[in-house]
Design an enzyme around this catalytic site. Structure first.
Site, PDB file in Angstrom:
ATOM      1  N   GLY A   1      -8.616  55.654  45.027  1.00  0.00           N
ATOM      2  CA  GLY A   1      -8.913  55.552  46.538  1.00  0.00           C
ATOM      3  C   GLY A   1      -8.715  56.065  47.293  1.00  0.00           C
ATOM      4  O   GLY A   1      -8.493  57.724  47.138  1.00  0.00           O
TER       5      GLY A   1
ATOM      6  N   LYS B   1      -1.118  57.300  49.639  1.00  0.00           N
ATOM      7  CA  LYS B   1      -2.251  57.374  48.308  1.00  0.00           C
ATOM      8  C   LYS B   1      -2.294  56.169  48.931  1.00  0.00           C
ATOM      9  O   LYS B   1      -1.726  55.018  48.227  1.00  0.00           O
ATOM     10  CB  LYS B   1      -2.040  58.153  47.079  1.00  0.00           C
ATOM     11  CG  LYS B   1      -3.181  57.974  46.726  1.00  0.00           C
ATOM     12  CD  LYS B   1      -2.654  58.772  45.449  1.00  0.00           C
ATOM     13  CE  LYS B   1      -3.224  60.096  45.044  1.00  0.00           C
ATOM     14  NZ  LYS B   1      -3.208  61.108  44.462  1.00  0.00           N
TER      15      LYS B   1
ATOM     16  N   ASP C   1      -5.914  67.336  33.957  1.00  0.00           N
ATOM     17  CA  ASP C   1      -6.603  67.795  35.037  1.00  0.00           C
ATOM     18  C   ASP C   1      -5.788  68.999  36.081  1.00  0.00           C
ATOM     19  O   ASP C   1      -6.134  68.644  36.981  1.00  0.00           O
ATOM     20  CB  ASP C   1      -6.413  66.841  35.706  1.00  0.00           C
ATOM     21  CG  ASP C   1      -8.370  66.876  37.024  1.00  0.00           C
ATOM     22  OD1 ASP C   1      -9.280  67.726  36.737  1.00  0.00           O
ATOM     23  OD2 ASP C   1      -8.702  66.040  38.080  1.00  0.00           O
TER      24      ASP C   1
END
Ligand code: NAG
Ligand code: NAG
Ligand code: NAG
Ligand code: NAG
Ligand code: NAG
Ligand code: NAG
Ligand code: NAG
Ligand code: NAG
Ligand code: NAG
Ligand code: NAG
Length: 864
Positions: free
Chosen positions: A525, A542, A638
């Site tokens: 999103g 967020k 990540d």
């Protein structure tokens, strides 16, 4: 590379040797019982001589108790092979003959034993008049244990005072008719009379020293009388390594590290050369082992000038907090040089802590300060905070601490029992059956057959496969205890964990999700910049794409997980909103954006080398915390320069951790693929070759970030000549040629001291080793980078002459390094008190390097 690495480690091991020797036993317990329950085997481990209880008369009342072996062998050494178990009450009676205080230690290993199902252990433990455990669900405690190193073993330590001639009876009582009680090991050791219990000869007016002060009550003391019992909550060697029971002063106490509870950035120092002998004139020499007083945590380079720890505790009890100090800092010459405040639960405990004054102006004199604090409430899980700040008038703006001991004091009913922890969220239950056989195998086969899709596709599928494997494991762990526990935790949002926002507040903060407020977009999103609290506080908001019930579970899981993760180098979650089908997370806003925004492809002015080092250290600390600081190890998966954010003070914060699981399951594939594509260039080769995801994959990605920081370029460049495409290969090539300097970011020219560059290159390349087990842990990385920063600062302050003349230890043989160079580094630091940051001493960074790097090797041999 490998050989230098090995040599360095060897050298560090040599240096550390003195710390590994068993401490001289200073105190010899008068009485000592060490019982291996449910067994007739005698054995010795870590200073304890275990005696099988079948050989003893201690088991006094044991009608139906059974001795049984564990179905799964424990990986931890100790009395865990057998247990004594019973569906009815049983008692151990120890014929203690001396009057005085004792340690009572209980050892449990939560697993299934023959016919005894693991999840059915549910019982209370009484010792004399004290309730130690009540309705204790052992498997639940083991499953929710904060420390992954415990492997389902549980340990409890109590202090209890026994009157003369009293035998100590320890009774185990199952809570319900279909539950059982069990125990693996019991230890009873006498301790010195006034180690923790107050000397009755002290009177309040006579002498405050030695009596615990009641925090928040001026001039009040709290006396630890013989009729109270204590439970050890924490015993921490602050700023130092773990100390095993056999290295204690004779009482077999274990000392843990404090990192898990520290929430501020700080420095550590180790007094390696031991120039000053410790002199135990203010406290007996058995109070704590020598090495506790030779490792210290101080504020160091932390710009906020504060040291804060937070300890999870249950409310409704008094706690006894013991702080250990010892002044060895050569820069502190006289009382008044270093004065600081101590706050406990935000209440001032000391308005002018001055270690040198406490120790009558003598160096190397350990001092102990005790505080009692009541935590009001009704058995809620809360945090007990300890903060230290320099006094504004203090010449040296620093504070320091050597050790912390925290005890819970029994309540008025004589109980020390805490409620059982909340069960772990079981959000993954429903997802697995749907996707079991079809989901896991097919993509893999497809990948193997269709190798044409290349590495990208393969790795994406591996990520997918691994993600699913992980889920299966989690579910298995939850399911071994039986079936679902009802909606309980998942039907209600964890309101107590962090702030809850209404959708109206969020709309007001973002001007009703105005596109102009969007500052980022991800697979899950958009991210908005918004203002909360009447516009006073900027935040990042967020907004997750609306999702299914499963998305909701993930969302709640994340809130629960993230709100428990608190660290200066992690972007923190402020709160959430779950209303009108919206799932929204609110984070601290990081004013300066991503690290990459300041490295290349940007109009921002280039960062200085020192700034870059500080940022790298911060990010490394954040990752180290993720790997070791939480209930379960969290692998970021990540790590990249765009996931390292910078606040207005340039403090690095790792972001987007754990969020990969957010979002509806249906979009998992696309989500994961986006993630892999986005992170190409950072992906650990071992991750797709050997299909193993470990925390060392984060270390690899972090190594790529180090190179980006050094070279100021992207990990992969498409439109360049072959050897330059991959930053990793390119850097390896130049590193091996010994001319890494040639590819350094031109903006850094002239800023990096040559030996810093060498060390930095070495750590970066060690993160990028093919074999994950050869890579350093994040903790090791932090140690080395701090060392590099230290060298760099010394260099800028122009005091590196001594260092240089001592020779470059990487190039000398290990023995030479041991005898000459390292000692000379320390000696020069001690003798040279001017020159650099006055708040640190004792070659802080290199010592930390040594203590942490090496001890992490030793503590966790499989880490490598
Ligand atoms: C500890 O202190 C006691 C009493 O002061 C002394 O007798 C003993 O020798 C000391 N032990 C060590 C190892 O220093
Ligand atoms: C274990 O130790 C106990 C007490 O010291 C002793 O009585 C017993 O014989 C020992 N058992 C074995 C198997 O050595
Ligand atoms: C354990 O046994 C050994 C050998 O008998 C003895 O030297 C040692 O002191 C014992 N340790 C304890 C803690 O009792
Ligand atoms: C204890 O915890 C386990 C989960 O580890 C659970 O299955 C069991 O029902 C709990 N027992 C009780 C009595 O709450
Ligand atoms: C402990 O248990 C023994 C045997 O069950 C009993 O004789 C004794 O009185 C008990 N001691 C105390 C202090 O309760
Ligand atoms: C406490 O005072 C009593 C009486 O004065 C004395 O006999 C005893 O030895 C003292 N105990 C300690 C530990 O000082
Ligand atoms: C415990 O000791 C304190 C201080 O000696 C005393 O005031 C209190 O009454 C004692 N409580 C019990 C139950 O003996
Ligand atoms: C420290 O103690 C050792 C051994 O007791 C002694 O040889 C040495 O001289 C002492 N050092 C100082 C500085 O007092
Ligand atoms: C100390 O540091 C913590 C964590 O960074 C912060 O929350 C707190 O406000 C600081 N306290 C002071 C007085 O600066
Ligand atoms: C702890 O328990 C004992 C025994 O029940 C009791 O006398 C004492 O008052 C309790 N301590 C506190 C602080 O309530």
């Amino acid at each position: 590379m490998d050989t230098t690495c090995m040599a360095t480690i060897l050298f560090l091991l040599l240096l550390c040797h003195p710390y590994l020797s068993t401490a001289d036993v200073i105190y010899r317990p008068v009485e000592h019982f060490t019982v291996n329950c449910g067994s007739d085997i005698n054995f010795s481990v870590d200073g304890r001589n275990w005696t099988g209880d079948s050989n003893t008369k201690f088991l006094s009342e044991s009608k139906d108790s059974v001795a049984a072996p564990a179905q799964i062998q424990s990986t931890t050494q100790g009395p865990y092979t057998y247990a004594r178990l019973s569906y009815s009450q049983f008692t151990y009676s120890f014929p203690v003959t001396t009057q005085g205080p004792f340690f009572l230690r209980l050892f449990f290993y939560s697993t299934s034993y023959q016919m005894f199902d693991r999840s059915k252990a549910y019982f209370s433990v009484q010792a004399g008049p004290y309730t130690l455990l009540q309705h204790f669900n052992a498997s639940l405690y083991a499953d929710t244990d904060d420390d992954p190193g415990h492997h389902d073993t549980l340990f409890r330590e109590y202090c209890i005072y026994l009157q003369h001639g009293e035998s100590l009876n320890i009774t185990f009582t199952p809570t319900t008719t279909d539950s059982y009680a069990f125990i693996n090991g019991i230890e009873i050791v006498s301790m010195p009379s006034y180690l923790y219990y107050s000397n009755p000869n002290y009177t309040v007016l006579d002498d405050f020293i030695g009596l615990p002060q009641l925090v928040g009550q001026m001039n009040q003391v709290y006396i630890i009388t013989n009729n109270v019992s204590l439970e050890t909550k924490h015993r921490l060697n602050v700023g130092g390594a773990q100390i095993s029971p056999s290295q204690d002063t004779g009482m077999l106490r274990a000392w843990d590290t404090d990192d898990k509870y520290l929430i501020t950035d700080s420095g550590t120092s180790v007094d390696f050369i031991k120039k000053t002998n410790l002199s135990f004139v203010k406290t007996p020499n058995y109070t704590a082992p020598d090495q506790v007083y030779r490792t210290v945590r101080n504020i160091g380079l932390n710009p906020f000038k504060n040291l804060t720890w937070q300890f999870p505790v249950y409310s409704g009890f008094f706690y006894l907090l013991r702080l250990h100090f010892c002044q060895l800092n050569p820069e502190v010459q006289d009382p008044g040089n270093q004065i600081f405040y101590i706050f406990i639960q935000k209440l001032m405990a000391e308005g002018g802590a001055d270690i040198l004054m406490w120790s009558d102006n003598q160096k190397g004199v350990p001092v102990v300060k005790d505080y009692a604090v009541y935590i009001p409430g009704n058995r809620e899980k809360v945090y007990l905070s300890l903060e230290m700040h320099p006094h504004p008038k203090s010449f040296i703006q620093d504070a320091q601490l050597n050790a912390i001991e925290l005890f819970k004091i029994n309540d008025t009913t004589g109980s020390l029992a805490e409620p059982n922890p909340d069960p772990l969220p079981k959000t993954l239950d429903k997802q697995i059956p749907e996707q079991k056989s079809s989901g896991t195998t097919r993509p893999l086969i497809a990948a193997i057959a269709g190798a044409v899709f290349g590495v990208v596709l393969l790795s994406f599928i591996v990520v997918f496969f691994i993600t699913k494997c992980k889920q299966n494991v989690v579910v298995y762990k939850n399911q071994k205890d039986g079936t679902s526990r009802g909606g309980g935790s998942s039907s209600s949002l964890p309101t107590n964990l962090c702030r809850h926002f209404s959708i109206a507040e969020i709309r007001a903060a973002t001007n009703n999700f105005d596109k102009l407020f969007v500052i980022g977009a991800g697979g899950f999103g958009d991210v908005y910049k918004g203002y909360i609290d009447d516009g006073s506080t900027p935040v990042a908001i967020k907004r997750l794409k609306p999702g299914s019930q499963q998305g909701l579970n993930e969302f709640m899981n994340e809130i629960e997980m993230l709100s428990k993760l608190r660290h200066v180098h992690l972007v923190s979650l402020i709160g959430y909103c779950y209303e009108s089908n919206e799932m929204i997370l609110v984070y601290d806003l990081m004013d300066r954006g991503t690290l990459r925004d300041h490295l290349y492809g940007t109009d921002n002015p280039p960062l200085s080398w020192n700034q870059r080092l500080q940022i790298c250290i911060g990010a490394a600390r954040g990752l180290h915390y993720l790997h070791t600081g939480a209930k379960q190890m969290i692998i970021h998966r990540d790590v990249k320069s765009t996931n390292i954010l910078l606040d207005e003070k340039w403090v690095a914060k790792v972001s987007d951790f754990g969020l990969s699981r957010i979002g509806p399951m249906g979009s998992l594939m696309t989500h994961v693929s986006t993630q892999v594509k986005g992170s190409i260039g950072y992906l650990d080769p071992e991750y797709y070759k050997r299909q193993r995801l470990t925390e060392k994959s984060d270390v690899y990605s972090y190594g790529v970030v180090l190179l980006e920081v050094l070279c100021g370029r992207q990990p992969l460049l498409r439109m360049v000549e072959k050897p330059q495409v991959s930053l990793v290969d390119w850097a390896k090539h130049w590193y091996e040629k010994g001319s890494l300097g040639d590819i350094v970011d031109p903006a850094l020219k002239g800023q990096i001291a040559p030996h810093c560059l060498r060390k930095f290159g070495e750590v970066a390349l060690s993160c990028l080793l093919e074999d994950g087990t050869q890579r350093p842990s994040m903790n090791d990385v932090v140690g080395v980078l701090e060392f590099v920063l230290r060298l760099q600062l010394q260099n800028s302050a122009n005091v590196n002459a001594v260092l240089e003349s001592g020779g470059d230890y990487e190039d000398s043989s290990t023995e030479d390094m041991f005898s000459s160079t390292h000692t000379s580094v320390h000696a020069s630091d001690y003798s040279n008190s001017s020159g650099f940051n006055s708040t640190t001493y004792g070659s802080k960074a290199s010592d930390r390097l040594i203590s942490e790097l090496v001890f992490s090797e030793i503590k966790d041999p499989k880490g490598r």
